[in-house]
Structures are given as structure tokens and as C-alpha cells.
Design a protein around this motif. Structure first.
Motif, PDB file in Angstrom:
ATOM      1  N   LEU A   1       0.812  -1.285  -0.069  1.00  0.00           N
ATOM      2  CA  LEU A   1      -0.019   0.038   0.095  1.00  0.00           C
ATOM      3  C   LEU A   1       1.039   1.135  -0.020  1.00  0.00           C
ATOM      4  O   LEU A   1       0.697   2.065  -0.802  1.00  0.00           O
ATOM      5  CB  LEU A   1      -0.868  -0.036   1.321  1.00  0.00           C
ATOM      6  N   HIS A   2       1.786   1.374   0.781  1.00  0.00           N
ATOM      7  CA  HIS A   2       2.997   2.424   0.868  1.00  0.00           C
ATOM      8  C   HIS A   2       3.433   2.777  -0.490  1.00  0.00           C
ATOM      9  O   HIS A   2       3.302   3.776  -0.941  1.00  0.00           O
ATOM     10  CB  HIS A   2       3.910   2.157   2.053  1.00  0.00           C
ATOM     11  N   ASP A   3       3.886   1.830  -1.207  1.00  0.00           N
ATOM     12  CA  ASP A   3       4.537   1.978  -2.533  1.00  0.00           C
ATOM     13  C   ASP A   3       3.478   2.625  -3.535  1.00  0.00           C
ATOM     14  O   ASP A   3       3.780   3.180  -4.411  1.00  0.00           O
ATOM     15  CB  ASP A   3       5.345   0.725  -2.912  1.00  0.00           C
ATOM     16  N   PHE A   4       2.194   1.849  -3.610  1.00  0.00           N
ATOM     17  CA  PHE A   4       1.414   2.172  -4.509  1.00  0.00           C
ATOM     18  C   PHE A   4       0.825   3.660  -4.045  1.00  0.00           C
ATOM     19  O   PHE A   4       0.790   4.397  -5.410  1.00  0.00           O
ATOM     20  CB  PHE A   4      -0.159   1.165  -4.224  1.00  0.00           C
ATOM     21  N   LEU A   5       0.887   3.938  -3.059  1.00  0.00           N
ATOM     22  CA  LEU A   5       0.246   5.384  -2.796  1.00  0.00           C
ATOM     23  C   LEU A   5       1.439   6.429  -3.029  1.00  0.00           C
ATOM     24  O   LEU A   5       1.338   7.408  -3.892  1.00  0.00           O
ATOM     25  CB  LEU A   5       0.448   5.457  -1.312  1.00  0.00           C
ATOM     26  N   VAL A   6       2.738   6.204  -2.975  1.00  0.00           N
ATOM     27  CA  VAL A   6       3.814   6.921  -3.230  1.00  0.00           C
ATOM     28  C   VAL A   6       3.900   7.173  -5.018  1.00  0.00           C
ATOM     29  O   VAL A   6       3.961   8.118  -5.423  1.00  0.00           O
ATOM     30  CB  VAL A   6       5.194   6.225  -2.804  1.00  0.00           C
ATOM     31  N   ILE A   7       3.755   6.045  -5.811  1.00  0.00           N
ATOM     32  CA  ILE A   7       3.777   6.371  -7.293  1.00  0.00           C
ATOM     33  C   ILE A   7       2.573   6.871  -8.038  1.00  0.00           C
ATOM     34  O   ILE A   7       2.586   7.424  -8.793  1.00  0.00           O
ATOM     35  CB  ILE A   7       4.081   4.843  -7.845  1.00  0.00           C
ATOM     36  N   LEU A   8       1.207   6.769  -6.829  1.00  0.00           N
ATOM     37  CA  LEU A   8       0.178   7.470  -7.603  1.00  0.00           C
ATOM     38  C   LEU A   8       0.235   8.844  -7.013  1.00  0.00           C
ATOM     39  O   LEU A   8      -0.481   9.643  -7.816  1.00  0.00           O
ATOM     40  CB  LEU A   8      -1.004   6.828  -6.814  1.00  0.00           C
ATOM     41  N   ASN A   9       1.023   9.259  -5.954  1.00  0.00           N
ATOM     42  CA  ASN A   9       0.931  10.563  -5.397  1.00  0.00           C
ATOM     43  C   ASN A   9       1.094  11.648  -6.604  1.00  0.00           C
ATOM     44  O   ASN A   9       0.266  12.616  -6.283  1.00  0.00           O
ATOM     45  CB  ASN A   9       1.993  10.729  -4.323  1.00  0.00           C
TER      46      ASN A   9
END
Length: 801
Positions: A695-703
Motif C-alpha cells: 500500500l505504501h509504495d502504491f500510494l507513493v507512485i500514485l501521489n
């Protein structure tokens, strides 16, 4: 499950402002990244959804670069001088300064509502005296070095706006701003000598990373050509000099054409027997724009100069001289030699006036306008050139012209010096005074800025002068040189003056001692990535490159070129596929979209709408798909499962998605980056679980695409204080390699099935797997394969009788 985007987006926009999150730092030891978008003209209409496409794209790049550890300068400002505001003042009586302030406030509110990560500490406004002080300073440096000068010339005059326009501001024969009729008038104008930089503006394109269509646009507009200047003597005694790219065709020149404004016409008045006809034609030509005069398809008109003839320097024959509006005084020498056998326009003119047509390059059919190819033709009817190929003949005729003193080789440019004067109020005052004793004198630099005075009446004078000409107390002054009486220049600068150097001011916008400090300029320049519309590549881009090169020459800036990289975006069209405009009734207001769907959905859709570099129509239905995607991202909170790192099922997909998003952002492939994230979320939902690290990495690349939603989820799940200060995730290249690949299987060229094989599968194995497929096996029953084709990674084709 939908989320409360209004509450979330307001919360994070306020936080970003309060904490100054996106301000560039003065830590010049960090790696820097300077992305730039063209600052807008703050019109009363505000933004439409086409404007944020460029802003959002580079905002995504800027946000990613911050996450990668760069010191990012992503600035915004206002190109706020200009005619629309002045015209509004004429209509309403409201001062342009008041209108500009109101429009800027609205634009700024709209931009902030989109979550754009601009550094508002560095905001500039071209109408602020602390800004245009330096625009005036640059003009004075140009003047002191002979690159700004005053000249009487025929100019494009908009009969509606009552101002002089550059050729680039006349589109389709009318004013690009108001659509009014443009005529030619002779006026005294300030000019900038960009022609001094023409060759450098071409050569230095080799040193920058511009997309091909931008480079081509610049090169074609500058229009470099090689040829010769040729002197024709006349029966009036003076010589007529012409520039030609085809000196090899000199023997075929059967007449000459002058611009109707050519000074020789008045000089020869005593010898010309049809002067009234020439003056009448000149008057008609003055009512046409340069565009109308040079339009290839228009009817060819002109008047022969009776009483004066020219002598062809090669053949020695007398030939007639005409005036015609398709020859411009502003290009070349204002005179041409006409070779009707090898030029379509000359041919049409010769036919219209029953003039001789002499073929001098064999191989074409002149009557069918099938003119001989330049590179392969052979010279005929050309004296000592006969039998030569064209390129050989060019060299021979130029050598002969030089020997005989009748001409010389010449490099020419289509680019002309730029008209810098505007007879209007809402622009930068030109810091020059005129003294009868001293001539034009620059204002001392210590007296800058020369502020724009208040006026009550924004109308031009009856003779077309600026409204400033009515202010006697302001106009009448003393000469800085001799102390005698003098008058201020009442023309103001064109709108593009302030936009020619604004990117420099962003580097150090509060400096009152210089354009920007040497330290700041050396750190931030050149601009790393500049994105803007293709419509500005022959105006703004050339202007700003010219000004920057001049400032480089005088030691103000450290780089020859202002922008290391230039890209360009396609327009967002209305739902009807046409350009958005109020008259077409197809304008979409971004405020409405943000209110209905939220800024993140708006940003995501603008990037998902299609290829960033191509035009794309807006679709009210398609935007709903982006909204649903963000709802699914919000719903990931319910899928959290215990565990660290990437799960075995999603590990490869995560590495591949991070790699794709990382690379696609750099290549402006925003739509495919979003598609990859959509595919990944489908996999997550199919698995019905996501670890906290995933979830963390998904949020970062979507940010970078959806900053508000991702910030809220980042905080909600306790990842840290703010996602904008996180680090961009890395991918493992070895985990991005596919182990299998899908192949199409054809029988006699027609696809019958698809199979999955190992990536490095050999031919024998691939064909056997194909034959084992049920659909293929059925197609081969009773058939004998006569050929088996294997294209690794793509297909198997089995050919049967």
C-alpha cells in the motif's frame, strides 16, 4: 466506496501552504531540477480545462523529482500586460491595473484548487514595477549595443485594436487577438535586431533537447538560405540589387518586380510616365496584410513601371520592371528577378501579363508547370553555363558575378528584425527620451523603473499614438545628456517583452539590485524542462532564446541557451472535437469538474485522456472512470492483510509497475502509467489483499497524479507526517523480466488461438505447444503442414494445403 474529496483536498492544500512544502530551497549543494510551464495571461474568463494539461504534466514530473531527492524550482507567475485588458478598460472605464489584480486572484485560486505544487514564494507579475524595471534595463542594454534602433517602416496596423502588430501576430490576414482588419502603415518604430542572432539561433539547437517538431518550427521560421546578391543596372542610372537562391537561372530572368513601397518609385518619379497608376496600386497594397500579399493562391496583380527598364547582367537584354504586392519591402531587398520558366508564382504572373518565358534548365514541361528538379537539371539557353548541372552552374555564375563586379555569394534569412513598439497604454514604458539637440537618449539606469503613469482616457490619439501622448506633464521632460527640453517616448513595449526573460526572475525574484544573483543563476540555469504550446514556438521561444543569448554575451547569464529541454502538448478539445472557445459554446470550466469530482479526478483524467503530445476531445462520460479508480484506491484500506514487503503473488507486478510509472513519467506517457496502476489495482482486488508495504509504495507512485487522496491515506495509515517528503520507490530490474510470453497462433495467416510459452522458447517447443492447443489441433485434422513459421515473442504460423 467514495471519499470526501472536498474536505480532503482543502485540508491538504492548506497544509501545503502553511508548511511551505513546495518552496525551492537555497541549499545549492543539492541536485537541482527546474521545470517550467508557460505562465498564463490572466484573462477575465479564467482557466478552461485545456490550460491545466501542461501544468499538471510538469507538476507530476516535479513531484516525482522531489521524491527522488532533488531541490525543485517549479514556479508560476503572470504575463499580465496586453490588449484584452486594455480593450476591457476602453469598454468599461475600469483601470487595467484593477482588472489585472482581480483576474490574477481568480486564476491563482483556480490553480491552487488543482493541487499544483508551484512555489508561490517566487510568483512574478510582468506589470509590477519591480519586475518591469528589469525589462526596461534589458532594453537599455540592447540599445547601448546597437540591437535596439528606431526606424521608419511599413508596419501591420490593426484597425480595431489601433496598434502595430508583428508579422507573427497577424494570423490569416487578421489580428490574432481581435480578428480585426490589418492594413499597412508607415510609422516610426523601435526595432530589435534579432537578425544578428539568426545563425546562432539555428546552430545552437544542436545543443538542446527539443522535440523534432519544435526544432523544425524554429528552423523554418528563421528560414536560412544560400544564394547570391545580383546587381541589375537600370535605364534610370541606379542599380537594383536582388537576392536569389537560384543564381544559375539568371539568363532566364525576363522581368523584375519591386515592392509597391520601394523608394526607387518616388526617386524615379520624374522618369516614370504612369506614376498615378503606381500610386493607386500602392494605396491598395497598403490595405493588405503581409499574409494576404504573399498568399500563393491569390490572383496575381501588378503595374508595369513605364519609363524605366532594367538590364539583365547575364544576357545584357533590357527587361520590364513591375510593382506587385507579393514582393515585400521587409524581405530581402524589396526587389526580385523573375524566372517564370522555373517558378510557379513567376509563371502565373508572366501568363497574366503576357511576358516572355525562357527555359534555362532542361527537362521540365513549362506549360504544364512541371519545373525541372534543381539537383538533376542541365543548363540550356544560358551562354557559358550551357551543359552544366545545376549545382555546377550555381558555382560558375557566382564566380562570374564576382569577377565582373555584378554580384557576390550571400546567406539570407527569412527572419526579420522585430517591431518592438506598441501604440497603447497597458505595457511597459520605453525608457527613452528624444532631444532635438542630442537625438534619442536612454534614461539613466538609476531612474528605473520608469513607471506607467495614471491616465483617465485609454483611447489612442486621433493619429494613432499611445494614450500616453496626451499626458503633457509626463511627456515633457529634460534630456539626461544635455539638460535641455526633451520628450519621453510614448510607445510602450509589446506583451512578449516581459515573457522573454521571466524564467530568469524566478531564480531570485525579490532581488532589487539585479535581475537575479550570479549564484542563483549559475545554480538554476538552464531550465531543465520547459513545456508549452506549439503555437508559441515561433514567437515566444525565439524571442526568449534571443534575449537570453544577448544576456549571455554581456555576461549576465551563465548559459548560451535558456532551456535544456522543450516539449509540447496537444490541446484538449471540446466534446465536439473542436477547439474550446466561448463562441462555440464548448468550454468546460475546471471549477465545475473539481466541484463535481474533485481535483485528483480532474488531474488524473487530464493525463489519461490520451497521448500527451496530441490533441484529445473532452468526454464527460470518460472522466467517471477515473473517479471510480480513485474510489477503488480509497477502498484499499479495507484490503490490508498482515505481512511485510511484497507478497509472492504481487512482487513481479509491483516491480514492473514501479518501473513503468517511473519511465513513463519521464517520457510524457502519463496515460500508460495510469493504465499500469489501474491494472495493478485490479490484481490487488483479485487477490483480495494488500500488505502495508505494498500500500505504501502504491500510494507513493500514485501521489504525483493524485496528491490529495494519497496524502490522506498516507497519514491515515501512519506512514509518516507527509507523503510529499517521502522517497520514490526503486524497482529491481531482474524482477521486471517476464518469464512467459503470449503468442498468437495462426493457420494460413488467420489467428485461431493464443498460447503462453517461456520467454526464451525455441522454435520446436513453441510449435509443439501450438499444435497441442485444442483449436489448432482441430484445424489441422486431416491436413498436412507445408510450412511452420515461428517469430519469437510474437506468433506461430502454420501453413497448410
Amino acid at each position: 466506496m467514495s471519499y470526501d474529496f472536498k474536505q480532503i483536498e482543502k485540508k491538504w492544500q492548506d497544509r501545503w501552504d502553511e508548511e511551505n512544502v513546495f518552496a525551492a530551497t537555497t541549499d545549492f549543494s543539492k541536485p537541482k531540477f527546474y521545470p517550467l510551464v508557460e505562465f498564463p495571461y490572466p484573462s477575465g474568463q479564467g482557466l478552461h480545462v485545456g490550460h491545466p494539461r501542461s501544468y499538471t504534466a510538469l507538476d507530476i514530473v516535479a513531484r516525482k523529482r522531489r521524491l527522488e531527492g532533488y531541490n525543485v524550482l517549479y514556479p508560476m507567475g503572470w504575463d499580465a500586460f496586453g490588449l484584452p485588458t486594455e480593450n476591457y478598460a476602453l469598454k468599461t472605464g475600469i483601470h487595467p491595473e484593477i482588472v489585472t489584480a482581480k483576474n490574477i486572484a481568480h486564476f491563482k485560486e483556480q490553480l491552487k484548487s488543482l493541487g499544483l505544487s508551484f512555489d508561490w514564494n517566487r510568483e512574478v507579475n510582468t506589470t509590477d514595477p519591480s519586475y518591469y524595471k528589469w525589462t526596461q534595463w534589458i532594453f537599455l542594454q540592447l540599445y547601448k549595443r546597437g540591437l535596439a534602433y528606431k526606424k521608419e517602416m511599413a508596419v501591420n496596423f490593426c484597425t480595431s485594436c489601433k496598434v502595430v502588430l508583428a508579422n507573427e501576430e497577424v494570423v490569416g490576414g487578421v489580428c490574432e487577438r481581435c480578428g480585426g482588419e490589418v492594413i499597412r502603415q508607415v510609422k516610426s518604430q523601435w526595432m530589435l535586431k534579432i537578425t544578428e542572432y539568426a545563425q546562432r539561433l539555428i546552430d545552437d539547437l544542436e545543443e538542446v533537447n527539443y522535440i523534432d517538431r519544435v526544432k523544425s518550427s524554429q528552423i523554418n521560421w528563421i528560414g536560412r538560405s544560400t544564394g547570391a546578391e545580383v546587381d541589375f543596372t537600370t535605364t534610370a542610372g541606379e542599380k537594383l540589387t536582388v537576392y536569389t537562391t537560384r543564381p544559375d537561372t539568371l539568363f532566364g530572368a525576363t522581368y523584375m518586380v519591386l515592392s509597391p513601397e520601394h523608394p526607387y518609385i518616388d526617386q524615379w518619379a520624374g522618369q516614370i510616365t504612369n506614376m498615378p497608376a503606381l500610386l493607386e496600386y500602392r494605396e491598395k497594397a497598403a490595405r493588405k496584410s503581409d499574409f494576404e500579399r504573399t498568399e500563393m493562391q491569390k490572383e496575381k496583380t501588378g503595374v508595369e513601371i513605364e519609363g524605366v527598364r532594367a538590364i539583365n547582367p547575364a544576357s545584357g537584354k533590357e527587361i520590364p520592371i513591375f510593382i506587385s504586392d507579393y514582393v515585400l519591402m521587409s524581405y530581402g531587398t524589396g526587389a526580385i528577378m523573375a524566372v517564370p520558366a522555373h517558378d510557379t508564382r513567376d509563371y502565373d504572373f508572366a501568363k497574366a501579363f503576357d511576358l516572355p518565358i525562357v527555359e534555362v534548365v532542361a527537362g521540365g514541361d513549362v506549360e504544364k508547370e512541371a519545373f525541372t528538379d534543381c539537383a538533376t537539371g542541365v543548363m540550356v539557353n544560358s551562354g557559358f553555363l550551357d551543359g552544366m548541372k545545376v549545382e555546377e552552374a550555381k558555382k560558375a555564375i557566382i564566380a562570374w558575378l564576382e569577377k565582373e563586379g555584378k554580384g557576390h555569394p550571400k546567406v539570407n534569412f527569412k527572419l526579420r528584425d522585430w517591431v518592438f513598439s506598441r501604440q497603447r497604454y497597458w505595457g511597459e514604458p520605453i525608457p527613452m527620451v528624444y532631444c532635438e539637440k542630442c537625438g534619442w537618449v536612454p534614461l539613466p539606469e538609476s531612474e528605473l523603473p520608469l513607471k506607467l503613469p495614471e491616465v483617465a482616457d485609454f483611447h489612442q490619439t486621433e493619429d494613432g499614438q499611445s494614450p500616453l501622448a496626451k499626458l503633457d506633464d509626463w511627456v515633457n521632460t529634460t534630456c539626461p545628456h544635455c539638460g535641455g527640453p526633451a520628450k519621453r517616448e510614448t510607445d510602450t513595449m509589446p506583451q512578449w517583452a516581459g515573457s522573454s526573460w521571466y524564467f530568469l526572475r524566478y531564480c531570485d525574484p525579490h532581488n532589487d539590485q539585479e535581475i537575479a544573483s550570479k549564484e542563483a543563476l549559475e545554480y538554476w540555469l538552464p531550465v531543465d524542462w520547459y513545456n508549452g504550446g506549439m503555437e508559441h514556438t515561433t514567437l515566444h521561444l525565439l524571442y526568449s532564446r534571443f534575449w537570453h543569448k544577448f544576456l549571455y554575451d554581456i555576461g549576465v547569464v551563465p548559459t548560451k541557451e535558456p532551456y535544456a529541454k522543450r516539449t509540447s502538448h496537444g490541446m484538449i478539445l471540446g466534446e465536439n472535437g473542436e477547439k474550446m472557445s466561448k463562441s462555440r459554446g464548448n468550454v468546460v470550466n475546471p471549477d465545475d469538474i473539481v466541484d463535481q469530482y474533485g481535483a485528483d479526478t480532474m488531474r488524473l483524467y487530464e493525463m489519461f485522456i490520451g497521448d500527451f503530445e496530441k490533441a484529445a476531445p473532452w468526454s464527460a462520460d470518460s472522466i467517471k472512470g477515473c473517479s471510480r479508480f480513485l474510489d477503488r484506491v480509497w477502498g484499499l484500506s479495507k484490503l490490508l492483510i498482515p505481512g511485510e514487503g511484497y507478497s509472492k503473488e504481487l512482487e513481479v507486478s509491483f516491480h514492473k509497475t514501479i518501473k513503468k510509472v517511473t519511465e513513463d513519467i519521464e517520457n510524457l506517457k502519463f496515460n500508460t502509467a495510469i493504465a499500469a496502476m489501474m491494472a495493478l489495482i485490479n490484481e490487488i482486488y483479485a487477490k483480495k489483499g494488500i500488505t502495508k508495504d505494498e500500500l505504501h509504495d502504491f500510494l507513493v507512485i500514485l501521489n504525483p497524479f493524485a496528491p490529495h487522496l494519497t496524502e490522506e491515506m498516507y497519514e491515515k495509515h501512519g506512514f509518516g507526517l507527509m507523503l510529499a517528503k517521502e522517497k520514490w520507490p526503486l524497482f529491481d530490474e531482474s524482477k521486471c523480466v517476464d518469464e512467459t510470453v503470449e503468442l498468437a497462433v495462426q493457420v494460413n495467416g488467420k489467428v485461431r488461438a493464443k498460447i503462453v510459452v517461456p520467454v526464451n522458447c525455441d522454435k520446436e517447443t513453441a510449435i509443439q505447444i501450438a499444435k497441442d492447443n485444442a483449436a489448432i489441433a482441430e484445424a489441422l485434422v486431416g491436413k498436412m503442414p507445408i510450412r511452420e513459421i515461428y517469430v519469437p515473442g510474437r506468433l506461430v504460423n502454420i501453413v497448410i494445403k
